[in-house]
Design a protein around this motif. Structure first.
Motif, PDB file in Angstrom:
ATOM      1  N   MET A   1      41.678 -24.944  32.070  1.00 35.05           N
ATOM      2  CA  MET A   1      40.902 -24.892  33.301  1.00 35.05           C
ATOM      3  C   MET A   1      40.155 -23.575  33.318  1.00 35.05           C
ATOM      4  SD  MET A   1      42.112 -25.107  37.303  1.00 35.05           S
ATOM      5  CE  MET A   1      42.311 -26.888  37.294  1.00 35.05           C
TER       6      MET A   1
ATOM      7  N   ARG B   1      46.719 -28.794  38.279  1.00 34.53           N
ATOM      8  CA  ARG B   1      46.235 -29.833  37.370  1.00 34.53           C
ATOM      9  C   ARG B   1      47.233 -30.982  37.291  1.00 34.53           C
ATOM     10  NH1 ARG B   1      42.153 -29.107  33.002  1.00 34.53           N
ATOM     11  NH2 ARG B   1      43.146 -31.037  32.320  1.00 34.53           N
TER      12      ARG B   1
ATOM     13  N   THR C   1      34.973 -27.582  30.257  1.00 31.28           N
ATOM     14  CA  THR C   1      36.102 -27.629  31.201  1.00 31.28           C
ATOM     15  C   THR C   1      35.646 -28.170  32.554  1.00 31.28           C
ATOM     16  OG1 THR C   1      35.693 -25.318  31.797  1.00 31.28           O
ATOM     17  CG2 THR C   1      37.375 -25.747  30.102  1.00 31.28           C
TER      18      THR C   1
ATOM     19  N   THR D   1      52.094 -31.074  33.034  1.00 29.01           N
ATOM     20  CA  THR D   1      51.446 -31.773  34.132  1.00 29.01           C
ATOM     21  C   THR D   1      51.776 -31.105  35.463  1.00 29.01           C
ATOM     22  OG1 THR D   1      53.311 -33.292  34.340  1.00 29.01           O
ATOM     23  CG2 THR D   1      51.505 -33.949  32.895  1.00 29.01           C
TER      24      THR D   1
END
Length: 416
Positions: free
Chosen positions: A400, A394, A310, A271
């Motif tokens: 991505m 992100r 994506t 994350t």
């Protein structure tokens, strides 16, 4: 346009056939009775929103349901909002209360007056209704190919009669057909032979526009990273910017029109992963004087593309490189500017518009509106360039992948 930023006095309409269910949205116990008999001239005690009848309002919005409390409000002969007469079959009246819905229509004359006329007299009151300004953002794809059908996007087109009946469209002076229309968009086909080296213009004329609106197509703007090599020299990270001349079309699935394309294709295993994407130097000369003086009237545009698998959710960092140290590095949330839905161009190029004031805010308390600067010796003095940086960040793990090209300053479309 006739009515930009004006407010007008109004009352609106509630269908009589829907009145039976009005208890779902209003307080029946306040000012509501079965009495249909008026004994004298009408009077108004207060105006409130139907959903909150305890609060007096002085301003209403289009399509808002409002309640008018008073006496002798039956036996209507007319209800007038500025110069607009309401259909009385759409006004629900009792002696002590009227229910109306603010009509979604622009009046020809603004006098801020709601006028109620009954068989026994009349009464007037003031209520301001804010009229939305016509917004035209431009083409959904500023650099679409000839013969492609492209959407023009904005808001409140219906209020200003931008529709297939009332609007006249010309592209570089030649009539073109409107393809579908609603309150936020309509389509046009780009004519064959449209220039690629200069701006073309779609012109809109309607009875509600004082001055025709001109919408630029393929407008060069002021370059940040375009086909102009002077906007990238000494300022790029090789992992972010690709020269299309150095690779074959087969190696690049999303062929841009210009020479330079920037890209990121990466898996974020955790994350809040952070990845520097690209940085470029660009110079501004005297042609950017208005940009620095009035940055709020300008925007930053770029062509963006992401595969269907994506979509862009959150987040992308972008703006002046110096703004990162100043704690003003802009966090772009594509979903928030796309009605809460992750941006997905589905493998097609799409134009994205951002605010100059967000991307290039002032970094010092010096009275300037932006951190942008004009060089006295543009393209030569390497101490006078501006920086533009993009980084991916992100909030969740995952893939991505997106591509962009043609980053430039463009003046916002003005409507009158």
């Amino acid at each position: 346009m006739k009515l930009t930023w004006l407010t007008y006095t109004t009352a609106a309409v509630l269908a009589a056939c829907a009145a039976i269910s009005c208890s779902d949205v209003v307080n029946i116990d306040e000012g509501w009775d079965p009495d249909n008999v008026s004994t004298g001239a009408p009077s108004i005690r207060k105006i409130a929103a139907s959903a909150d009848t305890s609060t007096v309002i002085t301003t209403a919005a289009l399509n808002q349901s409002i309640a008018i409390f008073g006496d002798n409000l039956t036996d209507l002969e007319s209800v007038t909002i500025n110069d607009l007469s309401l259909d009385l079959t759409q006004v629900y009246a009792k002696r002590h209360r009227l229910e109306l819905v603010v009509p979604r229509k622009l009046p020809g004359e603004v006098n801020n007056t709601l006028r109620i006329v009954t068989k026994r007299g009349e009464v007037s009151a003031t209520l301001n209704v804010t009229l939305p300004e016509l917004v035209i953002n431009g083409f959904k794809n500023d650099f679409a190919a000839d013969r492609d059908t492209v959407q023009v996007v904005g808001s409140d087109f219906d209020l200003y009669l931008i529709d297939s009946v009332n609007a006249k469209l010309t592209f570089n002076g030649q009539p073109v057909k409107m393809i579908g229309c609603n309150a936020t968009s309509f389509g046009v086909a780009i004519p064959a032979g449209t220039p690629t080296d200069r701006a073309s213009y779609l012109t809109i004329e309607t009875p509600e526009l004082t001055t025709p609106v001109e919408i630029p197509f393929r407008e060069p703007g002021i370059p940040i990273l375009t086909n102009d090599e002077r906007t990238w020299v000494n300022g790029w990270w090789a992992t972010g910017i690709t020269n299309m001349n150095d690779i074959s079309p087969e190696e690049f699935y999303y062929q841009p029109l210009f020479k330079w394309v920037t890209w990121i294709k990466k898996n974020f295993p955790g994350t809040w992963g952070y990845e520097n994407y690209m940085i470029t130097h660009f110079w501004l000369d005297d042609s950017a004087a208005d940009l620095l003086a009035n940055p709020e009237k300008w925007c930053v545009k770029m062509e963006i593309n992401n595969p269907s698998g994506t979509p862009l959710a959150r987040y992308i960092r972008l703006g002046a490189a110096e703004s990162e140290d100043a704690g003003k590095f802009y966090m772009w949330d594509p979903a928030s500017s796309n009605n809460g839905v992750a941006l997905n161009t589905m493998g097609e190029w799409q134009t994205v518009q951002l605010e100059v004031t967000d991307l290039f805010p002032p970094l010092e308390e010096n009275g300037q509106k932006t951190c942008l600067k004009i060089a006295t010796d543009p393209y030569n003095n390497t101490d006078q360039y501006n920086n533009f940086k993009i980084a991916a960040q992100r909030e969740t793990a995952g893939d991505m992948e997106f591509y962009l090209w043609n980053i430039r300053f463009v003046k916002k479309i003005e409507t009158k």
